[in-house]
Motif scaffolding. Sequence first.
Motif, PDB file in Angstrom:
ATOM      1  N   ALA A  66      -5.700  91.075  39.672  1.00  0.00           N
ATOM      2  CA  ALA A  66      -6.180  91.210  41.047  1.00  0.00           C
ATOM      3  C   ALA A  66      -7.639  90.777  41.101  1.00  0.00           C
ATOM      4  N   ILE A  67      -7.995  90.014  42.110  1.00  0.00           N
ATOM      5  CA  ILE A  67      -9.364  89.531  42.277  1.00  0.00           C
ATOM      6  C   ILE A  67     -10.041  90.380  43.345  1.00  0.00           C
ATOM      7  N   THR A  68     -11.246  90.841  43.020  1.00  0.00           N
ATOM      8  CA  THR A  68     -11.991  91.702  43.933  1.00  0.00           C
ATOM      9  C   THR A  68     -13.423  91.215  44.062  1.00  0.00           C
ATOM     10  N   THR A  69     -14.072  91.630  45.130  1.00  0.00           N
ATOM     11  CA  THR A  69     -15.514  91.457  45.301  1.00  0.00           C
ATOM     12  C   THR A  69     -16.100  92.842  45.467  1.00  0.00           C
ATOM     13  N   THR A  70     -16.962  93.239  44.543  1.00  0.00           N
ATOM     14  CA  THR A  70     -17.590  94.549  44.614  1.00  0.00           C
ATOM     15  C   THR A  70     -18.769  94.502  45.568  1.00  0.00           C
ATOM     16  N   VAL A  71     -18.775  95.421  46.540  1.00  0.00           N
ATOM     17  CA  VAL A  71     -19.910  95.575  47.449  1.00  0.00           C
ATOM     18  C   VAL A  71     -20.965  96.428  46.762  1.00  0.00           C
ATOM     19  N   ASN A  72     -20.552  97.554  46.196  1.00  0.00           N
ATOM     20  CA  ASN A  72     -21.445  98.394  45.395  1.00  0.00           C
ATOM     21  C   ASN A  72     -20.613  99.335  44.536  1.00  0.00           C
ATOM     22  N   GLN A  73     -21.165  99.669  43.379  1.00  0.00           N
ATOM     23  CA  GLN A  73     -20.590 100.687  42.502  1.00  0.00           C
ATOM     24  C   GLN A  73     -21.762 101.389  41.843  1.00  0.00           C
ATOM     25  N   THR A  74     -21.886 102.695  42.089  1.00  0.00           N
ATOM     26  CA  THR A  74     -23.024 103.455  41.587  1.00  0.00           C
ATOM     27  C   THR A  74     -22.640 104.922  41.470  1.00  0.00           C
ATOM     28  N   TRP A  75     -23.465 105.695  40.777  1.00  0.00           N
ATOM     29  CA  TRP A  75     -23.222 107.136  40.744  1.00  0.00           C
ATOM     30  C   TRP A  75     -23.290 107.650  42.168  1.00  0.00           C
ATOM     31  N   LEU A 100     -11.821  99.337  58.428  1.00  0.00           N
ATOM     32  CA  LEU A 100     -13.121  99.888  58.052  1.00  0.00           C
ATOM     33  C   LEU A 100     -14.226  99.055  58.700  1.00  0.00           C
ATOM     34  N   LYS A 101     -15.094  99.708  59.475  1.00  0.00           N
ATOM     35  CA  LYS A 101     -16.185  99.016  60.155  1.00  0.00           C
ATOM     36  C   LYS A 101     -17.515  99.222  59.461  1.00  0.00           C
ATOM     37  N   TRP A 102     -17.765 100.450  58.983  1.00  0.00           N
ATOM     38  CA  TRP A 102     -19.002 100.692  58.255  1.00  0.00           C
ATOM     39  C   TRP A 102     -18.870 101.887  57.317  1.00  0.00           C
ATOM     40  N   VAL A 103     -19.753 101.914  56.298  1.00  0.00           N
ATOM     41  CA  VAL A 103     -19.808 102.985  55.305  1.00  0.00           C
ATOM     42  C   VAL A 103     -21.272 103.338  55.113  1.00  0.00           C
ATOM     43  N   TRP A 104     -21.544 104.623  54.849  1.00  0.00           N
ATOM     44  CA  TRP A 104     -22.902 105.081  54.558  1.00  0.00           C
ATOM     45  C   TRP A 104     -22.885 105.948  53.307  1.00  0.00           C
ATOM     46  N   HIS A 105     -23.800 105.643  52.372  1.00  0.00           N
ATOM     47  CA  HIS A 105     -23.943 106.436  51.144  1.00  0.00           C
ATOM     48  C   HIS A 105     -25.376 106.280  50.630  1.00  0.00           C
ATOM     49  N   LEU A 118     -10.400  96.302  52.529  1.00  0.00           N
ATOM     50  CA  LEU A 118     -11.433  97.062  51.837  1.00  0.00           C
ATOM     51  C   LEU A 118     -10.894  98.331  51.214  1.00  0.00           C
ATOM     52  N   LYS A 119     -11.483  98.697  50.084  1.00  0.00           N
ATOM     53  CA  LYS A 119     -11.183  99.977  49.443  1.00  0.00           C
ATOM     54  C   LYS A 119     -12.490 100.691  49.180  1.00  0.00           C
ATOM     55  N   LEU A 120     -12.439 102.018  49.315  1.00  0.00           N
ATOM     56  CA  LEU A 120     -13.588 102.881  49.099  1.00  0.00           C
ATOM     57  C   LEU A 120     -13.131 104.045  48.245  1.00  0.00           C
ATOM     58  N   SER A 121     -13.836 104.269  47.146  1.00  0.00           N
ATOM     59  CA  SER A 121     -13.508 105.359  46.254  1.00  0.00           C
ATOM     60  C   SER A 121     -14.750 106.215  46.062  1.00  0.00           C
ATOM     61  N   ASN A 122     -14.568 107.519  46.121  1.00  0.00           N
ATOM     62  CA  ASN A 122     -15.653 108.471  45.897  1.00  0.00           C
ATOM     63  C   ASN A 122     -15.059 109.617  45.101  1.00  0.00           C
ATOM     64  N   GLN A 123     -14.904 109.417  43.795  1.00  0.00           N
ATOM     65  CA  GLN A 123     -14.256 110.422  42.974  1.00  0.00           C
ATOM     66  C   GLN A 123     -14.728 110.333  41.527  1.00  0.00           C
ATOM     67  N   VAL A 124     -14.315 111.300  40.722  1.00  0.00           N
ATOM     68  CA  VAL A 124     -14.700 111.347  39.316  1.00  0.00           C
ATOM     69  C   VAL A 124     -13.982 110.241  38.552  1.00  0.00           C
ATOM     70  N   LYS A 144     -19.034 111.360  39.032  1.00  0.00           N
ATOM     71  CA  LYS A 144     -18.535 110.971  40.347  1.00  0.00           C
ATOM     72  C   LYS A 144     -19.160 109.628  40.728  1.00  0.00           C
ATOM     73  N   VAL A 145     -18.309 108.667  41.053  1.00  0.00           N
ATOM     74  CA  VAL A 145     -18.737 107.296  41.306  1.00  0.00           C
ATOM     75  C   VAL A 145     -18.387 106.886  42.734  1.00  0.00           C
ATOM     76  N   PHE A 146     -19.354 106.281  43.407  1.00  0.00           N
ATOM     77  CA  PHE A 146     -19.151 105.648  44.712  1.00  0.00           C
ATOM     78  C   PHE A 146     -18.834 104.183  44.433  1.00  0.00           C
ATOM     79  N   LYS A 147     -17.697 103.725  44.939  1.00  0.00           N
ATOM     80  CA  LYS A 147     -17.271 102.351  44.702  1.00  0.00           C
ATOM     81  C   LYS A 147     -16.693 101.790  46.000  1.00  0.00           C
ATOM     82  N   LEU A 148     -17.156 100.607  46.381  1.00  0.00           N
ATOM     83  CA  LEU A 148     -16.733  99.953  47.615  1.00  0.00           C
ATOM     84  C   LEU A 148     -16.470  98.484  47.302  1.00  0.00           C
ATOM     85  N   TRP A 149     -15.261  97.990  47.652  1.00  0.00           N
ATOM     86  CA  TRP A 149     -14.910  96.627  47.282  1.00  0.00           C
ATOM     87  C   TRP A 149     -13.881  96.015  48.226  1.00  0.00           C
TER      88      TRP A 149
END
Length: 170
Positions: A66-75, A100-105, A118-124, A144-149
């Motif tokens: 699977a091909i993805t583009t990461t927007v952000n991945q951080t603690w 999904l229109k917008w995300v804030w973290h 889009l996928k958004l993950s906020n979990q351990v 716990k990692v915030f990941k948006l892609w």
Amino acid sequence: PSDQKLTIEWGERGVGAFVGGVSDGVYGASAYQLNYNEVTAKKAWFFFDEEVVCLGAAINSFAKEAITTTVNQTWQKGKVKAFTNNTLISVDKVISSKGLKWVWHDSVGYYFPKGGNLKLSNQVQTGSWSLINSNRSKERVKGKVFKLWFEHGLDPTDESYAYIVRPGLS
């Protein structure tokens, strides 16, 4: 999905025909033509007063992953909010949304004017750096990692994306 181990060693240069950037000291732009391990794409970032506009086009692949583009991945730091399908939600799990229109973290806003898969993950998550780079530590880390892609799928042809990053938002 789990991270795929690189088939080409970390730090090896791609073979894109174009890469460059320009700035007048206030505003700037950076662009490159990606050609790496069976994936090609054209990507650009435009830096303005309070935001960065991020564009990707001509995303193609013959890879079997699977091909993805990461927007952000951080603690993960604090709350994660998202506006999807005309509803404001707090995110503490994984969500998939074409609405999904917008995300804030962590005081950073991400706006998706054209949406996308889009996928958004906020979990351990648990893993080791050696899974994505063999010369790194095999020690297991957990947090716990915030990941948006964006998910472009298997064998994408002429995929694209657009998003705007705005830091410093309460």
